[in-house]
Design a protein around this motif. Sequence first.
Motif, PDB file in Angstrom:
ATOM      1  N   CYS A   1       0.941  -1.294   0.050  1.00 59.96           N
ATOM      2  CA  CYS A   1      -0.296  -0.295   0.357  1.00 59.96           C
ATOM      3  C   CYS A   1       0.800   1.061  -0.206  1.00 59.96           C
ATOM      4  CB  CYS A   1      -1.412   0.261   1.115  1.00 59.96           C
ATOM      5  SG  CYS A   1      -0.345   0.540   2.698  1.00 59.96           S
ATOM      6  N   TYR A   2      -0.109   2.391   0.632  1.00 63.70           N
ATOM      7  CA  TYR A   2       0.784   3.857  -0.491  1.00 63.70           C
ATOM      8  C   TYR A   2       1.662   3.809   1.209  1.00 63.70           C
ATOM      9  CZ  TYR A   2       1.309   8.655  -0.470  1.00 63.70           C
ATOM     10  OH  TYR A   2       1.926   9.887  -0.766  1.00 63.70           O
ATOM     11  N   ARG A   3       1.169   3.675   2.313  1.00 61.53           N
ATOM     12  CA  ARG A   3       1.970   3.344   3.546  1.00 61.53           C
ATOM     13  C   ARG A   3       3.339   2.153   3.887  1.00 61.53           C
ATOM     14  NH1 ARG A   3       0.699   6.212   8.114  1.00 61.53           N
ATOM     15  NH2 ARG A   3      -1.041   6.647   7.974  1.00 61.53           N
ATOM     16  N   CYS A   4       2.782   1.407   3.165  1.00 53.98           N
ATOM     17  CA  CYS A   4       4.057   0.192   3.210  1.00 53.98           C
ATOM     18  C   CYS A   4       5.143   1.521   2.314  1.00 53.98           C
ATOM     19  CB  CYS A   4       3.662  -0.642   1.868  1.00 53.98           C
ATOM     20  SG  CYS A   4       3.140  -2.100   3.032  1.00 53.98           S
ATOM     21  N   VAL A   5       5.243   1.635   1.062  1.00 54.62           N
ATOM     22  CA  VAL A   5       6.527   2.455   0.055  1.00 54.62           C
ATOM     23  C   VAL A   5       7.213   3.954   1.065  1.00 54.62           C
ATOM     24  CG1 VAL A   5       6.832   3.576  -2.158  1.00 54.62           C
ATOM     25  CG2 VAL A   5       5.168   1.274  -1.986  1.00 54.62           C
ATOM     26  N   PHE A   6       5.751   5.169   1.851  1.00 52.87           N
ATOM     27  CA  PHE A   6       5.986   5.972   1.949  1.00 52.87           C
ATOM     28  C   PHE A   6       6.158   5.724   3.711  1.00 52.87           C
ATOM     29  CE2 PHE A   6       5.097   6.637  -2.128  1.00 52.87           C
ATOM     30  CZ  PHE A   6       6.055   7.450  -2.508  1.00 52.87           C
ATOM     31  N   LYS A   7       5.652   5.058   3.973  1.00 54.03           N
ATOM     32  CA  LYS A   7       5.702   5.269   5.438  1.00 54.03           C
ATOM     33  C   LYS A   7       5.175   6.020   6.425  1.00 54.03           C
ATOM     34  CE  LYS A   7       8.779   2.134   5.411  1.00 54.03           C
ATOM     35  NZ  LYS A   7       8.300   0.358   5.142  1.00 54.03           N
ATOM     36  N   ASP A   8       5.202   7.488   6.615  1.00 52.61           N
ATOM     37  CA  ASP A   8       4.522   8.216   6.455  1.00 52.61           C
ATOM     38  C   ASP A   8       4.284  10.008   6.724  1.00 52.61           C
ATOM     39  OD1 ASP A   8       2.832   9.481   9.107  1.00 52.61           O
ATOM     40  OD2 ASP A   8       3.642   8.275  10.519  1.00 52.61           O
ATOM     41  N   MET A   9       3.794  10.560   6.973  1.00 57.54           N
ATOM     42  CA  MET A   9       3.753  12.251   6.603  1.00 57.54           C
ATOM     43  C   MET A   9       5.355  12.832   6.747  1.00 57.54           C
ATOM     44  SD  MET A   9       0.217  13.370   6.408  1.00 57.54           S
ATOM     45  CE  MET A   9       0.441  15.306   6.366  1.00 57.54           C
ATOM     46  N   PRO A  10       5.227  12.877   5.500  1.00 56.41           N
ATOM     47  CA  PRO A  10       6.886  13.738   5.191  1.00 56.41           C
ATOM     48  C   PRO A  10       7.153  14.816   6.486  1.00 56.41           C
ATOM     49  CG  PRO A  10       5.771  14.544   3.511  1.00 56.41           C
ATOM     50  CD  PRO A  10       4.663  13.820   4.577  1.00 56.41           C
ATOM     51  N   PRO A  11       8.306  15.420   7.248  1.00 55.94           N
ATOM     52  CA  PRO A  11       8.510  16.487   7.725  1.00 55.94           C
ATOM     53  C   PRO A  11       8.312  17.574   6.756  1.00 55.94           C
ATOM     54  CG  PRO A  11      10.757  15.330   7.539  1.00 55.94           C
ATOM     55  CD  PRO A  11       9.646  14.969   6.703  1.00 55.94           C
ATOM     56  N   LYS A  12       8.053  18.662   8.047  1.00 57.55           N
ATOM     57  CA  LYS A  12       6.609  19.624   7.296  1.00 57.55           C
ATOM     58  C   LYS A  12       6.977  20.791   6.421  1.00 57.55           C
ATOM     59  CE  LYS A  12       3.344  22.141  10.106  1.00 57.55           C
ATOM     60  NZ  LYS A  12       2.360  23.499  10.573  1.00 57.55           N
ATOM     61  N   ASP A  13       8.283  20.684   6.556  1.00 63.47           N
ATOM     62  CA  ASP A  13       9.138  21.757   5.996  1.00 63.47           C
ATOM     63  C   ASP A  13       9.585  20.900   4.437  1.00 63.47           C
ATOM     64  OD1 ASP A  13       7.857  23.875   6.940  1.00 63.47           O
ATOM     65  OD2 ASP A  13       9.042  24.022   8.350  1.00 63.47           O
ATOM     66  N   ALA A  14       9.407  19.786   4.650  1.00 65.35           N
ATOM     67  CA  ALA A  14      10.146  19.170   3.611  1.00 65.35           C
ATOM     68  C   ALA A  14      10.293  18.794   2.277  1.00 65.35           C
ATOM     69  CB  ALA A  14      11.023  16.916   3.682  1.00 65.35           C
ATOM     70  N   ILE A  15       8.941  19.324   1.956  1.00 69.33           N
ATOM     71  CA  ILE A  15       8.252  19.056   0.729  1.00 69.33           C
ATOM     72  C   ILE A  15       7.756  19.997   0.228  1.00 69.33           C
ATOM     73  CG2 ILE A  15       7.074  18.160  -0.736  1.00 69.33           C
ATOM     74  CD1 ILE A  15       8.527  16.043   0.261  1.00 69.33           C
ATOM     75  N   PRO A  16       8.211  21.027  -0.840  1.00 74.64           N
ATOM     76  CA  PRO A  16       8.259  22.822  -0.916  1.00 74.64           C
ATOM     77  C   PRO A  16       6.255  22.300  -1.092  1.00 74.64           C
ATOM     78  CG  PRO A  16       9.212  21.412  -2.724  1.00 74.64           C
ATOM     79  CD  PRO A  16       9.115  21.053  -1.755  1.00 74.64           C
ATOM     80  N   THR A  17       5.126  23.760  -0.643  1.00 72.86           N
ATOM     81  CA  THR A  17       3.766  23.494  -0.881  1.00 72.86           C
ATOM     82  C   THR A  17       3.760  24.055  -2.402  1.00 72.86           C
ATOM     83  OG1 THR A  17       4.118  26.287  -0.385  1.00 72.86           O
ATOM     84  CG2 THR A  17       3.809  24.366   1.331  1.00 72.86           C
TER      85      THR A  17
END
Lengths: 82, 269
Positions: B170-186
Amino acid sequence: MAEEIKADEKIDITNLVCPNTFVKTKVVLDELDEGQILEVRLNGGEPVQNVPRSLKEEGHKVLSLNENDDGTFTLFVEKVGD
Amino acid sequence: MALNDEQIERYSRHILLKEIGAKGQKKLLNAKVLIIGAGGLGCPVGLYLAAAGVGTIGVADADTVDLSNLQRQIAHSTADIGKPKVQSLKESMEAINSDVTVNTYEKFIDSSNIRALIRDYDFIVDGTDNFATKFLINDACVMEKKPFSHAGILRFQGQLMTYIPGQGPCYRCVFKDMPPKDAIPTCRQAGVIGAMAGVIGSLQAMETVKFITGTGKLLVGELLTYDGINQSFRKIKLPPCDGKCAICGEHPSITELKDYEQPACELKL
């Protein structure tokens, strides 16, 4: 002899043009079971060139194709596969 | 239910395909698909699925059409500005094909309503633009044993994968959890090329049609990425679930859905 083949279903596609000739044939054939036979009345020219060939490409068995007195053709095809 | 003459003509290019035929077309007409998000991805997905004759399509989105949406959200037009996106998308879909019933859900999808909503549908399309909702859709689909198409787009990059219960990670198997707040540009800072929504959304529509008709191979256990700068696709093989996934593993630690905090760009400014 072709006349002795007993069809389970019969359609006339002489009023249709390519690709609807084959589309209509496919729609009717889809409703049949494997091994059942469809009789198709079709025009000479493009339909008689394309419809039997397309049926063969999809794996169906063309049993016979005969010209009628009025210039149309009668095709018997046996459904192969689900 | 037999196809009528108008349907035979409308769907003739599907019927001609050996892999679809009249049988596949009837499956499409009987299918129920839910699109979450009526934006960049949801628009092409909705238009292609409506054109394909998917009989019942749900569309969920709480937003209204904004001028800045029109660069990529191709089902909405200038005259639709201010209109609920679900309404605008529904009108575009129905204009293409009146065979299709479009159910609209003009609301935010959250942990309180998502499970009941997806229960009525055969396949779910994630057309959202934020990680919080992506994880929510994943977790809800795992819980309800619903297949879904994930996708995300940013700048000149896009990606998608498909989850089928019991068949792959599933998506969570691959990406585990929400990225840290500022890791990904909005999204507002980063931008996105309009056609990216069309490319990736069309691929999601392709996955949906293939799932419904049982055609070919789906992106299960694979992540397809697209780089618009280099015009290159890459297929990344994903490891199968190791059994430890917090939602689809053997002993899931997530037993009820929760709403994650939305990243800053999702807040109404």
